[in-house]
Structures are given as structure tokens and as C-alpha cells.
Design a protein around this motif. Structure first.
Motif, short mmCIF file in Angstrom:
data_model
loop_
_atom_site.label_atom_id
_atom_site.label_comp_id
_atom_site.label_asym_id
_atom_site.label_seq_id
_atom_site.Cartn_x
_atom_site.Cartn_y
_atom_site.Cartn_z
N PRO A 1 11.95 8.53 4.64
CA PRO A 1 12.63 7.19 5.23
C PRO A 1 12.14 6.19 4.21
CG PRO A 1 10.86 8.40 6.62
CD PRO A 1 11.37 9.34 5.47
N GLY A 2 11.19 6.09 3.70
CA GLY A 2 10.66 5.14 2.70
C GLY A 2 11.41 4.61 1.41
N LEU A 3 12.21 5.59 1.27
CA LEU A 3 13.18 5.52 0.03
C LEU A 3 14.42 4.64 0.18
CD1 LEU A 3 13.77 6.23 -2.76
CD2 LEU A 3 14.38 8.50 -2.06
N GLY B 1 9.94 2.52 -1.44
CA GLY B 1 10.41 1.82 -2.69
C GLY B 1 11.78 2.29 -2.98
N GLU B 2 12.44 1.45 -4.06
CA GLU B 2 13.86 1.79 -4.36
C GLU B 2 14.04 2.71 -5.63
OE1 GLU B 2 16.59 -1.96 -4.51
OE2 GLU B 2 16.36 -1.41 -6.54
N VAL B 3 14.93 3.38 -5.72
CA VAL B 3 15.01 4.07 -6.75
C VAL B 3 16.75 4.24 -6.96
CG1 VAL B 3 15.43 6.73 -7.63
CG2 VAL B 3 13.36 6.05 -6.38
N ARG B 4 17.17 3.56 -8.30
CA ARG B 4 18.34 3.33 -8.69
C ARG B 4 18.96 4.68 -9.54
NH1 ARG B 4 16.79 -1.98 -12.17
NH2 ARG B 4 15.15 -0.03 -12.50
N VAL B 5 20.13 5.13 -9.17
CA VAL B 5 20.78 6.17 -9.67
C VAL B 5 22.07 5.88 -10.21
CG1 VAL B 5 21.68 8.81 -9.42
CG2 VAL B 5 19.79 7.65 -8.02
N ALA B 6 22.17 6.22 -11.43
CA ALA B 6 23.79 6.11 -12.24
C ALA B 6 24.41 7.46 -12.21
CB ALA B 6 23.61 5.70 -13.53
N ALA B 7 25.53 7.75 -11.78
CA ALA B 7 26.28 8.72 -11.80
C ALA B 7 27.92 8.63 -12.00
CB ALA B 7 25.88 9.58 -10.32
N PHE B 8 28.57 9.62 -12.42
CA PHE B 8 29.70 9.53 -12.58
C PHE B 8 30.57 9.85 -11.17
CE2 PHE B 8 28.48 13.68 -13.77
CZ PHE B 8 29.21 14.78 -13.02
N ALA B 9 31.94 9.47 -11.04
CA ALA B 9 32.40 9.44 -9.74
C ALA B 9 32.25 10.97 -8.88
CB ALA B 9 33.82 9.12 -9.83
N ARG C 1 0.83 -1.12 -0.08
CA ARG C 1 -0.01 0.17 -0.11
C ARG C 1 0.81 1.23 -0.11
NH1 ARG C 1 -3.20 -3.03 3.73
NH2 ARG C 1 -2.09 -2.00 5.59
N GLN C 2 1.95 1.23 0.78
CA GLN C 2 2.70 2.29 0.71
C GLN C 2 3.51 2.52 -0.58
OE1 GLN C 2 5.31 1.46 4.20
NE2 GLN C 2 4.18 2.86 5.40
N HIS C 3 3.88 1.44 -1.07
CA HIS C 3 4.60 1.58 -2.47
C HIS C 3 3.45 2.15 -3.46
CE1 HIS C 3 6.30 0.08 -6.11
NE2 HIS C 3 7.59 0.14 -5.63
N ALA C 4 2.48 1.64 -3.45
CA ALA C 4 1.47 2.26 -4.46
C ALA C 4 1.15 3.67 -4.16
CB ALA C 4 0.14 1.41 -4.25
N ASP C 5 1.28 4.15 -2.87
CA ASP C 5 1.10 5.70 -2.64
C ASP C 5 2.42 6.25 -2.85
OD1 ASP C 5 -1.53 5.14 -1.83
OD2 ASP C 5 -1.12 4.98 0.29
N GLY C 6 3.35 5.64 -3.22
CA GLY C 6 4.62 6.40 -3.43
C GLY C 6 5.37 6.79 -2.21
N ALA C 7 5.17 6.11 -0.97
CA ALA C 7 5.71 6.47 0.12
C ALA C 7 7.03 5.56 0.48
CB ALA C 7 4.81 6.27 1.25
#
Length: 301
Positions: free
Chosen positions: A119-121, A92-100, A84-90
Motif C-alpha cells: 500500500p505504500g507504493l 515511495g513512487e515507482v514509474r513504469v514505461a510500457a507499451f499499450a 523513515r518509511q521511504h528509507a526502509d523501502g516501505a
């Protein structure tokens, strides 16, 4: 396989003592409760109940199953709440690609900010130099990419991406301490045309910026050494291996040994850094929170 809903029926029966009472709590008919319990006995292959007139008693097999039932129902409830929290966007996981450099200057501070604000991210970071970050984003391997504008970058109107500028920084000249220009307040790029050079490797956007800047200054650099690590570039320059151009923030708070860092005379080349997301996920609360944190970190540079 054991049906979780039948475990709920067994728990209700154990708590309330009769099929009728369990049926009232579960908003079922007594017949439906009896059918669910019979099906559960079939699933486990053992008798779970002993009929004693109007009441039923839980067998030893039933009591054993109940010890697992409580843990199972607790985990199911946790899973349902998490979804339910995931569906509400509260959460979940976010993957970030970045240079050093962006990882140290932007992503790491953002991770710290998000730990308290969202805190849920759960932020997952991938080191991606050159074109890799945007490629991973377009391939669906990450949700955000922090990258550098260069000749091969996606156009600002590329409909596959939403691009948000983060910061721009000038390039500085990195010179051996005995270089003729080491004592100057600023360095004309054309004055370095006869020097040997240390540059990033082929495919690194910074190399493209350096080559274009030299081309606009009227020469092609004589490249002797390559490294994508700017501290290594500074170490090579300090050892007299050549000169280099390095984005200003890349060496901030980093030791340069005996190498001398001097600003370039105008027009100095600039590294422009942006974050890109796929348009379909740009409005997701966790993605938007991450972009906001990155922009806040960039504003502090």
C-alpha cells in the motif's frame, strides 16, 4: 524563518508552565530553553512571553503562534515518518514505461495487486511505444520499462540493464473474411506474399518482427497502411485494406469485426516481452515488488 525546534520549546513551555519544567522534558538546561525562546521572539518580531516571577505567561501573539505550532509539528512528524518509511523501502513512487498492450495485460493488473500487497507504493504509468521505454529507463525518467525484444534491443549482457523475461506469444495472421486462406486451420506466411499489408509504423518493434518473419519466408511485404493500434489494424483488414500479423494477446478480448484471425504454420514469429530495470535499483523493495507483480500477471496470461 521560524525554526521548528524552537516551536517545540514553545509548546513544551505552554504545556508545563515553567522554563525549568520545559527544560526537563526537552533534556535541555533552563538557560538553553530561555535562549531558544528569545531567538523565537526575534524570528517572529513579537513578544511571545510575559515574565511573572519564576513563571512565564504566553502572550496573545504566543497563543496565536501556538495554534499554528500544533499543525506544523503534526505535519513535521508525518514527514519524518514518511521519510523513515521511504528509507526502509516501505513507501515511495515507482514509474513504469510500457507499451499499450502490456499496460492492459500486465501493468493494470499489477497496479491492482500492489494496491493491496504494497500500500505504500504509488505506481506511475507511462505509455511508451517502440524504443521509448528502454530509452526512458536509461535516461533515468522511469524505474522500470516493459518492452519487446527486437533487432535493436539491448543485448542480454548489457551491463546498464537487468532484464527479466515476462512472456512470449506467437503472431497470428489477420485476414479479410473473403481471403482464400480465411477458412484454413493455419496459414503459411509465404502464401501472403502477394497481398497488400497493414503493419505498425517505423520504429515499432512489432514492425521489425513482421519484416524479419516475411524476409525469412522469402518475400518483402508490400506495405499499404500503418497503425500502431492493433484494433485499428484489425478494422483496416476487415475493410479489405490488406493482411496483417498481430501478436496473439494484442487482440484478445478485442473486437475484430469481420476480420478472421488464424494461427501461422510453424515456424511462427514470436513476440518476447521483458521488464528491464537499472542494476542499481533492482534490489529496492518497491522496484522488486513491482517486478514480482508483473511476473505474476504474466504467469496468468
Amino acid at each position: 524563518m521560524i525554526e521548528v525546534r524552537r516551536l517545540r520549546v514553545l509548546r513544551a513551555l505552554a504545556d508545563h508552565g515553567t522554563v525549568t519544567a520545559a527544560a526537563e522534558v526537552l533534556h535541555l538546561t533552563p538557560s538553553a530553553v530561555s535562549q531558544q525562546l528569545a531567538a523565537l521572539e526575534t524570528e517572529v518580531g513579537q513578544e511571545l512571553l510575559e515574565r511573572r516571577g519564576r513563571r512565564v505567561a504566553i502572550t496573545s501573539a504566543g497563543r496565536l503562534l501556538l495554534t499554528h505550532t500544533d499543525a506544523i509539528l503534526t505535519e513535521v512528524e508525518r514527514a519524518e515518518a514518511a521519510m523513515r518509511q521511504h528509507a526502509d523501502g516501505a513507501t515511495g513512487e515507482v514509474r513504469v514505461a510500457a507499451f499499450a498492450t502490456a499496460i492492459s495485460l500486465l501493468v493494470a493488473p499489477s497496479l491492482a495487486r500492489l494496491r493491496s500487497s504494497t500500500p505504500g507504493l504509488r505506481l506511475v504509468v507511462r505509455d511508451a511505444e517502440g524504443h521509448q521505454g528502454v530509452t526512458q529507463l536509461l535516461d533515468g525518467e522511469v524505474e522500470l520499462a516493459v518492452a519487446v525484444e527486437h533487432r535493436g534491443s539491448p543485448r542480454p549482457d548489457d551491463e546498464r540493464l537487468t532484464q527479466i523475461p515476462l512472456y512470449a506469444e506467437p503472431f497470428d495472421a489477420v485476414l479479410p473474411s473473403n481471403h482464400p486462406a480465411a477458412s484454413a486451420k493455419s496459414v503459411e506466411l509465404a502464401s501472403l506474399s502477394s497481398d497488400g499489408w497493414v503493419t505498425p509504423s517505423v520504429g515499432n518493434p512489432v514492425r521489425d518482427v513482421v519484416l524479419l518473419a516475411c524476409e525469412q519466408a522469402g518475400f518483402q511485404p508490400r506495405i499499404l497502411h500503418c497503425s500502431d493500434d492493433f484494433r485499428s489494424v484489425a478494422a483496416l483488414v476487415a475493410a479489405g485494406a490488406g493482411v496483417a500479423l498481430v501478436p496473439r494477446l494484442a487482440l484478445r478480448d478485442s473486437p475484430t469485426g469481420t476480420a478472421v484471425v488464424r494461427p501461422l504454420s510453424d515456424p511462427a514469429p514470436v513476440r518476447r516481452v521483458f521488464v528491464a530495470v537499472r542494476p542499481g535499483s533492482a534490489d529496492h523493495p518497491l522496484v522488486a515488488a513491482t517486478v514480482k507483480a508483473l511476473a505474476e500477471a504474466a504467469a496468468c496470461l
